[in-house]
Design a protein around this motif. Structure first.
Motif, PDB file in Angstrom:
ATOM      1  N   LEU A  50      10.885  32.338  21.475  1.00  0.00           N
ATOM      2  CA  LEU A  50      10.839  32.958  20.154  1.00  0.00           C
ATOM      3  C   LEU A  50      10.998  31.900  19.062  1.00  0.00           C
ATOM      4  N   SER A  51      11.891  30.952  19.252  1.00  0.00           N
ATOM      5  CA  SER A  51      12.056  29.870  18.276  1.00  0.00           C
ATOM      6  C   SER A  51      10.775  29.043  18.158  1.00  0.00           C
ATOM      7  N   ALA A  52      10.161  28.742  19.276  1.00  0.00           N
ATOM      8  CA  ALA A  52       8.924  27.965  19.253  1.00  0.00           C
ATOM      9  C   ALA A  52       7.809  28.748  18.560  1.00  0.00           C
ATOM     10  N   TYR A  53       7.772  30.039  18.786  1.00  0.00           N
ATOM     11  CA  TYR A  53       6.768  30.882  18.123  1.00  0.00           C
ATOM     12  C   TYR A  53       6.958  30.846  16.607  1.00  0.00           C
ATOM     13  N   HIS A  54       8.195  30.964  16.145  1.00  0.00           N
ATOM     14  CA  HIS A  54       8.457  30.931  14.707  1.00  0.00           C
ATOM     15  C   HIS A  54       8.082  29.572  14.107  1.00  0.00           C
ATOM     16  N   ARG A  55       8.368  28.484  14.810  1.00  0.00           N
ATOM     17  CA  ARG A  55       7.970  27.160  14.316  1.00  0.00           C
ATOM     18  C   ARG A  55       6.449  27.039  14.231  1.00  0.00           C
ATOM     19  N   SER A  56       5.765  27.596  15.202  1.00  0.00           N
ATOM     20  CA  SER A  56       4.308  27.564  15.196  1.00  0.00           C
ATOM     21  C   SER A  56       3.740  28.379  14.033  1.00  0.00           C
ATOM     22  N   VAL A  57       4.304  29.543  13.784  1.00  0.00           N
ATOM     23  CA  VAL A  57       3.861  30.377  12.657  1.00  0.00           C
ATOM     24  C   VAL A  57       4.126  29.650  11.341  1.00  0.00           C
ATOM     25  N   ALA A  58       5.307  29.045  11.200  1.00  0.00           N
ATOM     26  CA  ALA A  58       5.646  28.318   9.978  1.00  0.00           C
ATOM     27  C   ALA A  58       4.672  27.164   9.755  1.00  0.00           C
ATOM     28  N   PRO A 115      11.185  35.942  10.124  1.00  0.00           N
ATOM     29  CA  PRO A 115      12.401  36.683   9.755  1.00  0.00           C
ATOM     30  C   PRO A 115      13.080  36.034   8.553  1.00  0.00           C
ATOM     31  N   SER A 116      13.278  36.813   7.507  1.00  0.00           N
ATOM     32  CA  SER A 116      13.860  36.325   6.243  1.00  0.00           C
ATOM     33  C   SER A 116      13.085  35.111   5.728  1.00  0.00           C
ATOM     34  N   GLY A 117      11.759  35.162   5.832  1.00  0.00           N
ATOM     35  CA  GLY A 117      10.914  34.038   5.449  1.00  0.00           C
ATOM     36  C   GLY A 117      10.817  33.865   3.948  1.00  0.00           C
ATOM     37  N   ALA A 118      10.820  32.621   3.525  1.00  0.00           N
ATOM     38  CA  ALA A 118      10.647  32.262   2.117  1.00  0.00           C
ATOM     39  C   ALA A 118       9.948  30.914   2.072  1.00  0.00           C
ATOM     40  N   GLY A 119       9.257  30.649   0.959  1.00  0.00           N
ATOM     41  CA  GLY A 119       8.537  29.396   0.856  1.00  0.00           C
ATOM     42  C   GLY A 119       8.539  28.836  -0.553  1.00  0.00           C
ATOM     43  N   THR A 120       8.353  27.527  -0.635  1.00  0.00           N
ATOM     44  CA  THR A 120       8.244  26.849  -1.923  1.00  0.00           C
ATOM     45  C   THR A 120       7.024  25.936  -1.902  1.00  0.00           C
ATOM     46  N   VAL A 121       6.461  25.734  -3.088  1.00  0.00           N
ATOM     47  CA  VAL A 121       5.380  24.781  -3.277  1.00  0.00           C
ATOM     48  C   VAL A 121       5.704  24.013  -4.541  1.00  0.00           C
ATOM     49  N   SER A 122       5.682  22.690  -4.452  1.00  0.00           N
ATOM     50  CA  SER A 122       5.873  21.861  -5.647  1.00  0.00           C
ATOM     51  C   SER A 122       4.890  20.711  -5.590  1.00  0.00           C
ATOM     52  N   CYS A 123       4.323  20.381  -6.758  1.00  0.00           N
ATOM     53  CA  CYS A 123       3.321  19.325  -6.840  1.00  0.00           C
ATOM     54  C   CYS A 123       3.682  18.362  -7.962  1.00  0.00           C
ATOM     55  N   ASN A 124       3.444  17.076  -7.721  1.00  0.00           N
ATOM     56  CA  ASN A 124       3.694  16.021  -8.702  1.00  0.00           C
ATOM     57  C   ASN A 124       2.490  15.101  -8.746  1.00  0.00           C
ATOM     58  N   ALA A 125       2.176  14.603  -9.933  1.00  0.00           N
ATOM     59  CA  ALA A 125       1.068  13.656 -10.064  1.00  0.00           C
ATOM     60  C   ALA A 125       1.397  12.402  -9.258  1.00  0.00           C
ATOM     61  N   GLY A 147      21.326  30.810  17.295  1.00  0.00           N
ATOM     62  CA  GLY A 147      22.698  31.270  17.145  1.00  0.00           C
ATOM     63  C   GLY A 147      22.988  31.665  15.713  1.00  0.00           C
ATOM     64  N   GLU A 148      24.192  32.073  15.488  1.00  0.00           N
ATOM     65  CA  GLU A 148      24.616  32.620  14.191  1.00  0.00           C
ATOM     66  C   GLU A 148      24.405  31.624  13.050  1.00  0.00           C
ATOM     67  N   GLY A 149      23.782  32.104  11.988  1.00  0.00           N
ATOM     68  CA  GLY A 149      23.628  31.309  10.771  1.00  0.00           C
ATOM     69  C   GLY A 149      22.662  30.146  10.893  1.00  0.00           C
ATOM     70  N   ALA A 150      21.712  30.210  11.801  1.00  0.00           N
ATOM     71  CA  ALA A 150      20.776  29.104  12.006  1.00  0.00           C
ATOM     72  C   ALA A 150      19.541  29.311  11.137  1.00  0.00           C
ATOM     73  N   THR A 151      19.488  28.610  10.029  1.00  0.00           N
ATOM     74  CA  THR A 151      18.318  28.650   9.164  1.00  0.00           C
ATOM     75  C   THR A 151      17.454  27.444   9.483  1.00  0.00           C
ATOM     76  N   GLN A 152      16.193  27.696   9.771  1.00  0.00           N
ATOM     77  CA  GLN A 152      15.248  26.624  10.061  1.00  0.00           C
ATOM     78  C   GLN A 152      14.379  26.374   8.829  1.00  0.00           C
ATOM     79  N   GLU A 153      13.912  25.155   8.697  1.00  0.00           N
ATOM     80  CA  GLU A 153      13.105  24.795   7.541  1.00  0.00           C
ATOM     81  C   GLU A 153      12.048  23.792   7.975  1.00  0.00           C
ATOM     82  N   MET A 154      10.829  24.003   7.498  1.00  0.00           N
ATOM     83  CA  MET A 154       9.738  23.066   7.779  1.00  0.00           C
ATOM     84  C   MET A 154       9.190  22.599   6.437  1.00  0.00           C
ATOM     85  N   THR A 155       9.152  21.297   6.232  1.00  0.00           N
ATOM     86  CA  THR A 155       8.651  20.721   4.984  1.00  0.00           C
ATOM     87  C   THR A 155       7.529  19.740   5.303  1.00  0.00           C
ATOM     88  N   VAL A 156       6.409  19.900   4.597  1.00  0.00           N
ATOM     89  CA  VAL A 156       5.260  19.024   4.791  1.00  0.00           C
ATOM     90  C   VAL A 156       4.745  18.621   3.413  1.00  0.00           C
TER      91      VAL A 156
END
Length: 160
Positions: A50-58, A115-125, A147-156
């Motif tokens: 399930l964790s691998a699936y969520h990383r793949s979706v992200a 689950p509880s997904g959120a995203g950001t986009v920021s651009c700079n010259a 486990g409890e309170g595990a928030t994952q984040e992917m930044t590219v």
């Protein structure tokens, strides 16, 4: 020649019959412990899957917004695709231009596919008006996998 009243080995046969029952019980115990181990491994495998699936979706969602920005490059070069972490799809879905539709659809998919997904986009010259460095971050709750309170984040980050 000697004859015995009891047939030879009858007492031994009764002792062996009890011994085989103990052997069967030990064998069943060993099999039961093995099956419990297999069940534990299966549960562990499902959790990590399930964790691998969520990383793949992200990962797919991050590159999806980059593709939208490349398709609408002239607007993306103005850093108009900026999205804050607390933005919701409703903040952008009222617009009719391509930018609002891209951001609305992307935020909707992030919030519904993770689950509880959120995203950001920021651009700079980054070297004139022809290139912009954009960073996309997707965050989700991975409590079931880590486990409890595990928030994952992917930044590219990518140049447009």
């Amino acid at each position: 020649m000697t004859f015995s009243v009891c047939p030879r080995g009858s007492a031994q046969r009764r002792a062996m019959a009890g011994l085989s029952l103990i052997e069967v019980m030990v064998a069943l115990f060993v099999i039961m412990v093995g099956l419990l181990g297999i069940a534990g491994l299966q549960a562990y495998s499902l959790k990590n899957n399930l964790s691998a699936y969520h990383r793949s979706v992200a990962n797919g969602l991050v590159y999806d917004v980059f593709d939208s920005m490349r398709a609408n490059r002239e607007v993306a070069l103005t850093a108009a695709y900026a999205v804050a972490l607390d933005d919701t799809p409703g903040d952008f879905c009222s617009g009719t231009d391509q930018l609002d539709q891209d951001v609305c659809n992307w935020l909707w998919r992030v919030s519904n596919q993770l689950p509880s997904g959120a995203g950001t986009v920021s651009c700079n010259a980054a070297g004139g008006a022809q290139q912009v460095l954009c960073t996309v971050t997707v965050r989700w709750d991975d409590t079931r996998g880590q486990g409890e309170g595990a928030t994952q984040e992917m930044t590219v980050s990518s140049l447009l």
